[in-house]
Design a protein around this motif. Structure first.
Motif, PDB file in Angstrom:
ATOM      1  N   ALA A 113       0.833  -1.202   0.000  1.00 42.45           N
ATOM      2  CA  ALA A 113       0.000   0.000   0.000  1.00 42.45           C
ATOM      3  C   ALA A 113       0.869   1.255   0.000  1.00 42.45           C
ATOM      4  CB  ALA A 113      -0.935  -0.004   1.208  1.00 42.45           C
ATOM      5  N   GLU A 114       1.906   1.259   0.818  1.00 40.81           N
ATOM      6  CA  GLU A 114       2.781   2.435   0.888  1.00 40.81           C
ATOM      7  C   GLU A 114       3.525   2.657  -0.426  1.00 40.81           C
ATOM      8  OE1 GLU A 114       6.348   4.195   3.693  1.00 40.81           O
ATOM      9  OE2 GLU A 114       4.932   2.768   4.551  1.00 40.81           O
ATOM     10  N   LEU A 115       3.860   1.573  -1.105  1.00 39.47           N
ATOM     11  CA  LEU A 115       4.567   1.674  -2.381  1.00 39.47           C
ATOM     12  C   LEU A 115       3.627   1.864  -3.567  1.00 39.47           C
ATOM     13  CD1 LEU A 115       7.136  -1.154  -1.693  1.00 39.47           C
ATOM     14  CD2 LEU A 115       7.681   1.296  -1.932  1.00 39.47           C
ATOM     15  N   GLY A 116       2.327   1.711  -3.322  1.00 39.35           N
ATOM     16  CA  GLY A 116       1.349   1.897  -4.385  1.00 39.35           C
ATOM     17  C   GLY A 116       1.333   0.763  -5.397  1.00 39.35           C
ATOM     18  N   ILE A 117       1.609  -0.450  -4.927  1.00 35.38           N
ATOM     19  CA  ILE A 117       1.598  -1.611  -5.811  1.00 35.38           C
ATOM     20  C   ILE A 117       0.758  -2.715  -5.189  1.00 35.38           C
ATOM     21  CG2 ILE A 117       3.823  -1.113  -6.880  1.00 35.38           C
ATOM     22  CD1 ILE A 117       5.104  -3.137  -5.031  1.00 35.38           C
ATOM     23  N   CYS A 118       0.411  -3.710  -5.994  1.00 30.17           N
ATOM     24  CA  CYS A 118      -0.361  -4.846  -5.497  1.00 30.17           C
ATOM     25  C   CYS A 118       0.101  -6.100  -6.214  1.00 30.17           C
ATOM     26  CB  CYS A 118      -1.853  -4.612  -5.742  1.00 30.17           C
ATOM     27  SG  CYS A 118      -2.891  -5.908  -5.052  1.00 30.17           S
ATOM     28  N   LEU A 119       0.587  -7.049  -5.459  1.00 32.24           N
ATOM     29  CA  LEU A 119       1.059  -8.309  -6.004  1.00 32.24           C
ATOM     30  C   LEU A 119       0.103  -9.425  -5.616  1.00 32.24           C
ATOM     31  CD1 LEU A 119       3.762  -6.546  -5.646  1.00 32.24           C
ATOM     32  CD2 LEU A 119       4.892  -8.735  -5.749  1.00 32.24           C
ATOM     33  N   ASN A 120       0.034 -10.434  -6.460  1.00 30.50           N
ATOM     34  CA  ASN A 120      -0.715 -11.644  -6.126  1.00 30.50           C
ATOM     35  C   ASN A 120       0.155 -12.491  -5.213  1.00 30.50           C
ATOM     36  OD1 ASN A 120      -2.911 -11.034  -7.834  1.00 30.50           O
ATOM     37  ND2 ASN A 120      -1.729 -11.747  -9.587  1.00 30.50           N
ATOM     38  N   ALA A 121      -0.459 -13.315  -4.411  1.00 32.14           N
ATOM     39  CA  ALA A 121       0.271 -14.175  -3.484  1.00 32.14           C
ATOM     40  C   ALA A 121       1.282 -15.058  -4.220  1.00 32.14           C
ATOM     41  CB  ALA A 121      -0.707 -15.035  -2.685  1.00 32.14           C
ATOM     42  N   GLU A 122       0.954 -15.470  -5.440  1.00 33.37           N
ATOM     43  CA  GLU A 122       1.853 -16.325  -6.215  1.00 33.37           C
ATOM     44  C   GLU A 122       3.198 -15.648  -6.493  1.00 33.37           C
ATOM     45  OE1 GLU A 122      -1.368 -15.543  -7.630  1.00 33.37           O
ATOM     46  OE2 GLU A 122      -2.203 -17.204  -6.473  1.00 33.37           O
ATOM     47  N   GLU A 123       3.206 -14.330  -6.536  1.00 34.88           N
ATOM     48  CA  GLU A 123       4.434 -13.604  -6.836  1.00 34.88           C
ATOM     49  C   GLU A 123       5.427 -13.647  -5.674  1.00 34.88           C
ATOM     50  OE1 GLU A 123       3.975 -10.104  -9.521  1.00 34.88           O
ATOM     51  OE2 GLU A 123       1.865 -10.337  -8.928  1.00 34.88           O
ATOM     52  N   PHE A 124       4.988 -14.137  -4.526  1.00 40.47           N
ATOM     53  CA  PHE A 124       5.873 -14.275  -3.370  1.00 40.47           C
ATOM     54  C   PHE A 124       6.388 -15.700  -3.207  1.00 40.47           C
ATOM     55  CE2 PHE A 124       3.242 -10.577  -2.296  1.00 40.47           C
ATOM     56  CZ  PHE A 124       4.249  -9.636  -2.128  1.00 40.47           C
ATOM     57  N   THR A 125       6.016 -16.585  -4.124  1.00 41.34           N
ATOM     58  CA  THR A 125       6.491 -17.963  -4.074  1.00 41.34           C
ATOM     59  C   THR A 125       8.013 -17.965  -4.161  1.00 41.34           C
ATOM     60  OG1 THR A 125       4.485 -18.736  -5.140  1.00 41.34           O
ATOM     61  CG2 THR A 125       6.367 -20.220  -5.189  1.00 41.34           C
ATOM     62  N   GLY A 126       8.621 -18.660  -3.248  1.00 40.29           N
ATOM     63  CA  GLY A 126      10.077 -18.755  -3.248  1.00 40.29           C
ATOM     64  C   GLY A 126      10.786 -17.649  -2.495  1.00 40.29           C
ATOM     65  N   VAL A 127      10.040 -16.685  -1.964  1.00 34.58           N
ATOM     66  CA  VAL A 127      10.660 -15.617  -1.178  1.00 34.58           C
ATOM     67  C   VAL A 127      11.062 -16.198   0.171  1.00 34.58           C
ATOM     68  CG1 VAL A 127      10.255 -13.420  -0.008  1.00 34.58           C
ATOM     69  CG2 VAL A 127       9.451 -13.737  -2.345  1.00 34.58           C
ATOM     70  N   ALA A 128      12.363 -16.216   0.430  1.00 33.69           N
ATOM     71  CA  ALA A 128      12.867 -16.856   1.645  1.00 33.69           C
ATOM     72  C   ALA A 128      13.313 -15.861   2.705  1.00 33.69           C
ATOM     73  CB  ALA A 128      14.038 -17.779   1.301  1.00 33.69           C
ATOM     74  N   ASN A 129      13.589 -14.622   2.291  1.00 28.55           N
ATOM     75  CA  ASN A 129      14.092 -13.636   3.253  1.00 28.55           C
ATOM     76  C   ASN A 129      13.681 -12.240   2.808  1.00 28.55           C
ATOM     77  OD1 ASN A 129      15.848 -13.025   1.139  1.00 28.55           O
ATOM     78  ND2 ASN A 129      17.537 -14.187   2.012  1.00 28.55           N
ATOM     79  N   LEU A 130      14.120 -11.242   3.559  1.00 32.94           N
ATOM     80  CA  LEU A 130      13.738  -9.873   3.224  1.00 32.94           C
ATOM     81  C   LEU A 130      14.310  -9.430   1.892  1.00 32.94           C
ATOM     82  CD1 LEU A 130      13.894  -8.059   6.681  1.00 32.94           C
ATOM     83  CD2 LEU A 130      11.933  -9.070   5.520  1.00 32.94           C
ATOM     84  N   ALA A 131      15.480  -9.940   1.503  1.00 36.98           N
ATOM     85  CA  ALA A 131      16.046  -9.603   0.194  1.00 36.98           C
ATOM     86  C   ALA A 131      15.094 -10.053  -0.916  1.00 36.98           C
ATOM     87  CB  ALA A 131      17.423 -10.242   0.022  1.00 36.98           C
ATOM     88  N   GLY A 132      14.527 -11.251  -0.783  1.00 39.23           N
ATOM     89  CA  GLY A 132      13.574 -11.739  -1.767  1.00 39.23           C
ATOM     90  C   GLY A 132      12.297 -10.926  -1.795  1.00 39.23           C
ATOM     91  N   LEU A 133      11.832 -10.529  -0.617  1.00 41.88           N
ATOM     92  CA  LEU A 133      10.634  -9.694  -0.532  1.00 41.88           C
ATOM     93  C   LEU A 133      10.884  -8.342  -1.182  1.00 41.88           C
ATOM     94  CD1 LEU A 133       7.790  -9.024   0.457  1.00 41.88           C
ATOM     95  CD2 LEU A 133       8.792  -8.464   2.695  1.00 41.88           C
ATOM     96  N   VAL A 134      12.012  -7.731  -0.853  1.00 38.04           N
ATOM     97  CA  VAL A 134      12.363  -6.432  -1.444  1.00 38.04           C
ATOM     98  C   VAL A 134      12.448  -6.563  -2.964  1.00 38.04           C
ATOM     99  CG1 VAL A 134      14.229  -4.734  -1.662  1.00 38.04           C
ATOM    100  CG2 VAL A 134      13.474  -5.480   0.605  1.00 38.04           C
ATOM    101  N   GLU A 135      13.084  -7.609  -3.438  1.00 38.60           N
ATOM    102  CA  GLU A 135      13.239  -7.793  -4.888  1.00 38.60           C
ATOM    103  C   GLU A 135      11.887  -7.970  -5.564  1.00 38.60           C
ATOM    104  OE1 GLU A 135      15.002  -7.513  -8.378  1.00 38.60           O
ATOM    105  OE2 GLU A 135      16.022  -7.194  -6.467  1.00 38.60           O
ATOM    106  N   ALA A 136      10.985  -8.753  -4.959  1.00 41.75           N
ATOM    107  CA  ALA A 136       9.653  -8.950  -5.539  1.00 41.75           C
ATOM    108  C   ALA A 136       8.892  -7.625  -5.612  1.00 41.75           C
ATOM    109  CB  ALA A 136       8.860  -9.968  -4.723  1.00 41.75           C
TER     110      ALA A 136
END
Length: 90
Positions: A59-82
């Protein structure tokens, strides 16, 4: 005359948003423990906390991702990259 277009968001900007959302959701957490290699579960976030953090960051970044786009995110680096990659899409 100043450039009226918004400045692009960097990975560091995204990490700052994620870090601030973590601190709002987990106020007991020492900010020094929040690193790109950390994961939300190890920081003490339960499943609802993790949803709150990710939703608020989007919300703060003004974007919206589907839950599938977080598949494989293992740490904050992965979350930031997604979040960063999605924010850069046309």
């Amino acid at each position: 005359m100043p450039d009226p277009s918004p400045h692009p968001v960097t990975r560091q900007d995204v990490f700052a948003v994620v870090r601030s959302r973590i601190l709002v959701t987990l106020p007991h957490l020492d900010e020094a423990n929040i690193s790109l290699s950390a994961n939300l579960r190890d920081l003490g976030a339960d499943s609802l906390d993790r949803i709150d953090i990710v939703t608020a960051a989007q919300a703060e970044l003004g974007i919206c991702l589907n839950a599938e786009e977080f598949t494989g995110v293992a740490n904050l680096a992965g979350l930031v990259e997604a979040l960063y990659a999605h924010g850069r899409r046309p």
